[in-house]
Design a protein around this motif. Structure first.
Motif, PDB file in Angstrom:
ATOM      1  N   LEU A 483       0.706  -1.112   0.036  1.00 50.17           N
ATOM      2  CA  LEU A 483      -0.298  -0.294   0.205  1.00 50.17           C
ATOM      3  C   LEU A 483       0.992   1.139   0.065  1.00 50.17           C
ATOM      4  CD1 LEU A 483      -2.898   1.133   0.197  1.00 50.17           C
ATOM      5  CD2 LEU A 483      -2.845   0.960   2.642  1.00 50.17           C
ATOM      6  N   LEU A 484       2.127   1.415   0.772  1.00 49.88           N
ATOM      7  CA  LEU A 484       2.820   2.294   0.840  1.00 49.88           C
ATOM      8  C   LEU A 484       3.554   2.581  -0.635  1.00 49.88           C
ATOM      9  CD1 LEU A 484       4.565   4.411   2.272  1.00 49.88           C
ATOM     10  CD2 LEU A 484       6.259   2.729   2.862  1.00 49.88           C
ATOM     11  N   ALA A 496       0.058   7.183   3.269  1.00 45.30           N
ATOM     12  CA  ALA A 496       1.461   6.731   3.221  1.00 45.30           C
ATOM     13  C   ALA A 496       1.716   6.793   4.514  1.00 45.30           C
ATOM     14  CB  ALA A 496       2.528   7.585   2.230  1.00 45.30           C
ATOM     15  N   GLU A 497       1.552   8.042   5.245  1.00 46.88           N
ATOM     16  CA  GLU A 497       1.859   8.147   6.544  1.00 46.88           C
ATOM     17  C   GLU A 497       1.457   7.130   7.398  1.00 46.88           C
ATOM     18  OE1 GLU A 497       2.972  12.967   6.684  1.00 46.88           O
ATOM     19  OE2 GLU A 497       0.945  12.172   7.088  1.00 46.88           O
ATOM     20  N   VAL A 498      -0.064   6.655   7.185  1.00 45.66           N
ATOM     21  CA  VAL A 498      -0.624   5.757   7.830  1.00 45.66           C
ATOM     22  C   VAL A 498       0.073   4.284   7.954  1.00 45.66           C
ATOM     23  CG1 VAL A 498      -2.956   4.422   7.950  1.00 45.66           C
ATOM     24  CG2 VAL A 498      -3.061   6.898   7.759  1.00 45.66           C
ATOM     25  N   SER A 499       0.240   4.175   6.372  1.00 44.03           N
ATOM     26  CA  SER A 499       1.014   2.634   6.240  1.00 44.03           C
ATOM     27  C   SER A 499       2.561   2.457   6.906  1.00 44.03           C
ATOM     28  CB  SER A 499       1.327   2.810   4.824  1.00 44.03           C
ATOM     29  OG  SER A 499       0.151   2.721   4.162  1.00 44.03           O
ATOM     30  N   LEU A 500       3.080   3.800   7.064  1.00 43.32           N
ATOM     31  CA  LEU A 500       4.514   3.861   7.817  1.00 43.32           C
ATOM     32  C   LEU A 500       4.059   3.470   8.906  1.00 43.32           C
ATOM     33  CD1 LEU A 500       7.356   4.529   7.302  1.00 43.32           C
ATOM     34  CD2 LEU A 500       6.978   6.949   7.885  1.00 43.32           C
ATOM     35  N   HIS A 501       3.160   4.356   9.795  1.00 39.62           N
ATOM     36  CA  HIS A 501       2.888   4.059  11.202  1.00 39.62           C
ATOM     37  C   HIS A 501       2.773   2.493  11.581  1.00 39.62           C
ATOM     38  CE1 HIS A 501       1.538   4.800  15.287  1.00 39.62           C
ATOM     39  NE2 HIS A 501       0.198   4.321  14.978  1.00 39.62           N
ATOM     40  N   ARG A 502       1.748   1.771  10.591  1.00 35.82           N
ATOM     41  CA  ARG A 502       1.505   0.526  10.760  1.00 35.82           C
ATOM     42  C   ARG A 502       2.714  -0.360  10.630  1.00 35.82           C
ATOM     43  NH1 ARG A 502      -2.458   2.487  12.471  1.00 35.82           N
ATOM     44  NH2 ARG A 502      -4.756   2.051  11.826  1.00 35.82           N
ATOM     45  N   ASP A 510      12.180  -0.996   7.846  1.00 37.99           N
ATOM     46  CA  ASP A 510      13.410  -0.888   7.671  1.00 37.99           C
ATOM     47  C   ASP A 510      13.957   0.197   6.475  1.00 37.99           C
ATOM     48  OD1 ASP A 510      12.349  -1.587   5.126  1.00 37.99           O
ATOM     49  OD2 ASP A 510      12.847  -3.626   5.193  1.00 37.99           O
ATOM     50  N   SER A 511      15.043   0.109   6.397  1.00 39.65           N
ATOM     51  CA  SER A 511      15.653   1.425   5.604  1.00 39.65           C
ATOM     52  C   SER A 511      14.890   1.588   4.453  1.00 39.65           C
ATOM     53  CB  SER A 511      17.102   1.449   5.238  1.00 39.65           C
ATOM     54  OG  SER A 511      17.152   0.182   4.465  1.00 39.65           O
ATOM     55  N   GLY A 512      14.476   0.371   3.844  1.00 39.25           N
ATOM     56  CA  GLY A 512      13.657   0.512   2.486  1.00 39.25           C
ATOM     57  C   GLY A 512      12.507   1.354   2.630  1.00 39.25           C
ATOM     58  N   VAL A 513      11.805   1.139   3.447  1.00 46.18           N
ATOM     59  CA  VAL A 513      10.265   1.767   3.972  1.00 46.18           C
ATOM     60  C   VAL A 513      10.477   3.132   3.852  1.00 46.18           C
ATOM     61  CG1 VAL A 513       8.590   1.949   5.544  1.00 46.18           C
ATOM     62  CG2 VAL A 513       9.436  -0.118   4.965  1.00 46.18           C
TER      63      VAL A 513
END
Length: 588
Positions: A483-484, A496-502, A510-513
């Motif tokens: 989803l990100l 995108a910020e929601v996905s990062l938080h999850r 990780d670094s890729g995210v």
């Protein structure tokens, strides 16, 4: 055919003596013709010798033996036993059992060779019910005292996972046991992963052979992953054979300890095709395809003929590297050296051609396959989808339905992936819903992942988020990561910020995210977000994964790593720097 016993004259017939030495098809055909012209073929004993020679020959199939068998009016137990044994050797246990049933109907007398052979067939086809019926017949006919038959029963029950029944037969003190009995029982425990029971029985053995030790090494190394105990058994062996060496390196390979496997491989007093295959397949599975290919070339140079496992391992390595020239060379080599291209090897070749982007070769290979299994279909569907031929993948899926070919979980992952890459949202949703209604296959996490990817690529981000939050199982990092990535494509910072938080909650950030999130901010001109991400990565001491690339050069494979100058000689590098400096001075 007459059922007369063989005369002394017939026993001395040179044709029958020659049959025992025959190994090629042409030799057997010539003697068969002579038996017909001399009418010796009409004797049951002579016919049985011809069948035995046909079964033993690697150049003939069981079809030829069947042809001879059908000409015998009254086959005896020896002929039937030979046929049953032949079916087992070509991995056709169902035909073996069917012939046993035919013997019962025709009243052909069974002996103490018939039952062990057919019991082995029951074990191979996991026919526990059939095996129990034969057990009853054995007791009824009074063969339960025969050691050969009892070992067959123990082996059958162990093969079918009924170690308790096997142990009851084994522990019966009124009957004799030999080394085969002990090994069969230990093999049953090893096969079921019951290494504690296997070890206790191993310790009680009055005598052991190399096979006893090899089974224990194999059990510890492959079944339970206890490589330390496996090595201890290996080191304590009074005498090691090739099988035990192979079992030990296979154990190391199975747990990914390829350095230890390679060290042992180098110290082997002798190697066979299996030894090389274990190493090649191990490197391919361990993510070191370059070394797998190097070993395959070494094996060929040393004159060892590759088998199916080594061929598949090398082909898989080419697929991982995208080394199409190497893959074509292996394909040609296998064909020229008449190495059997069975369904497993052919499927590996289809997968390799697909992953290397050579779709025409993949289609040609797939269409020419005389036999296909569900893996073959899955590989073709996934390959078409990944290469952008989603509609063709759907046509292949429809063909599977029309031919009523067995489908599994991976089939639906493949066709959903194809729909995702081709943007076929409606078709993908329909297939996802039909999994339950038409095929009674409950969607798994991977199928929901395909659905999220399908919706995300199509820009239906809210629907994709809804799938993740309402699915019946807990979502993993792959779904939120998918989803990100979709948020970056469709420039949706909020989601995108929601996905990062999850992902952070799952501790999979990780670094890729963070690199993806940084790029999302940069593309929207949110430099404050970019700085925040970089500071976060610095504080957590995250390093961006080093970039790598692989190319084929002069028939070999070269890997390049970002920042590594080992492939660029110092003199040439200095010359380039000097030239660039002169160009800059001239420009100024």
């Amino acid at each position: 055919m007459t059922r007369s016993p063989p005369s002394k004259l017939l026993l001395k017939n040179p044709l029958l003596s020659l049959l025992q030495k025959c190994r090629t098809a042409s030799q057997i055909f010539q003697i068969h013709g002579q038996l017909i012209t001399t009418n010796i073929i009409s004797n049951t004993f002579a016919a049985s010798r011809l069948i035995a020679a046909s079964v033993v020959s690697d150049a003939l199939t069981m079809d030829y033996a069947e042809l001879v068998f059908t000409q015998i009016e009254q086959p005896n137990s020896f002929i039937c036993n030979t046929m049953i044994k032949g079916y087992i050797e070509v991995s056709n246990p169902h035909r073996a059992f069917n012939l046993y049933s035919w013997m019962q109907k025709k009243g052909v007398l069974m002996d103490n060779y018939t039952y062990p052979f057919v019991l082995k067939a029951c074990g191979l086809m996991l026919g526990l019910q059939e095996g129990r019926e034969i057990h009853g017949e054995v007791v009824k006919r009074g063969f339960e005292l025969d050691l050969f038959v009892r070992n067959g029963l123990i082996g059958m029950y162990c093969r079918c996972g009924e170690t308790i029944c096997a142990r009851t037969l084994f522990d019966d003190g009124s009957h004799q046991k030999d080394l085969v009995s002990w090994n069969s029982m230990i093999h049953g425990y090893v096969r079921g992963g019951e290494m504690g029971e296997a070890q206790m029985l191993f310790d009680e053995m009055p005598e052991r052979d190399v096979f006893s030790w090899a089974m224990m090494i194999d059990g510890y190394g492959k079944k339970v992953g206890d490589i330390v105990h496996a090595r201890e058994m290996f080191d304590n062996m009074p005498q090691r054979d090739l099988v035990s060496w192979n079992s030990m390196i296979d154990g190391y390979s199975n747990v990914g300890e390829m350095v230890a496997a390679r060290r042992l491989f180098a110290n082997m007093p002798e190697k066979n095709a299996i030894s090389w295959s274990i190493m090649i397949d191990g490197y391919a599975r361990d993510g070191n395809p370059k070394e797998a290919l190097n070993l395959f070339r070494q094996m060929v140079r040393q004159g060892t003929k590759p088998d199916k496992v080594s061929a598949v391992g090398a082909i898989s390595a080419c697929a991982q590297l995208g080394a199409i020239d190497q893959g074509k060379w292996i394909h040609i080599y296998l064909s020229k050296n008449r190495i059997t291209l069975d369904v497993v090897v052919q499927t590996a070749l289809v997968d390799m051609y697909m992953k290397c982007g050579s779709l025409d070769e993949a289609r040609k290979m797939f269409n020419n396959m005389s036999e296909r299994n569900v893996i073959s279909w899955n590989v073709m569907i996934v390959g078409l989808g990944v290469n952008g031929f989603g509609e063709e993948a759907l046509e292949l899926f429809a063909q599977m339905e029309m031919e009523e070919t067995l489908m599994d979980d991976l089939t639906f992952i493949g066709v959903l992936t194809a729909c995702s890459h081709a943007g076929l949202v409606i078709e993908g949703l329909q297939i996802f819903n039909r999994m339950r209604s038409d095929y009674r296959i409950e969607p798994k996490l991977e199928h929901y992942g395909c659905l999220v990817d399908l919706l995300g690529r199509a820009g239906k981000l809210d629907e994709a988020q809804n799938v993740i939050e309402t699915m019946p199982m807990k979502p993993n990092s792959a779904l939120w990561g998918s989803l990100l990535s979709a948020c970056r494509t469709h420039r949706n910072i909020t989601l995108a910020e929601v996905s990062l938080h999850r992902l952070a909650e799952l501790k999979e950030d990780d670094s890729g995210v963070y690199v993806i999130m940084s790029n999302i901010y940069a593309e929207e001109g949110r430099w404050d977000g970019v700085l925040w991400i970089r500071k976060l990565m610095t504080d957590r001491r995250m390093m961006k994964e080093t970039g790598r690339s692989v190319i084929e050069v002069d028939g070999g494979v070269e890997e390049f790593i970002n920042g590594d100058g080992s492939h660029f000689p110092r003199q040439e590098r200095d010359l380039v720097i000097s030239s660039l400096s002169k160009m800059m001075v001239t420009a100024i």
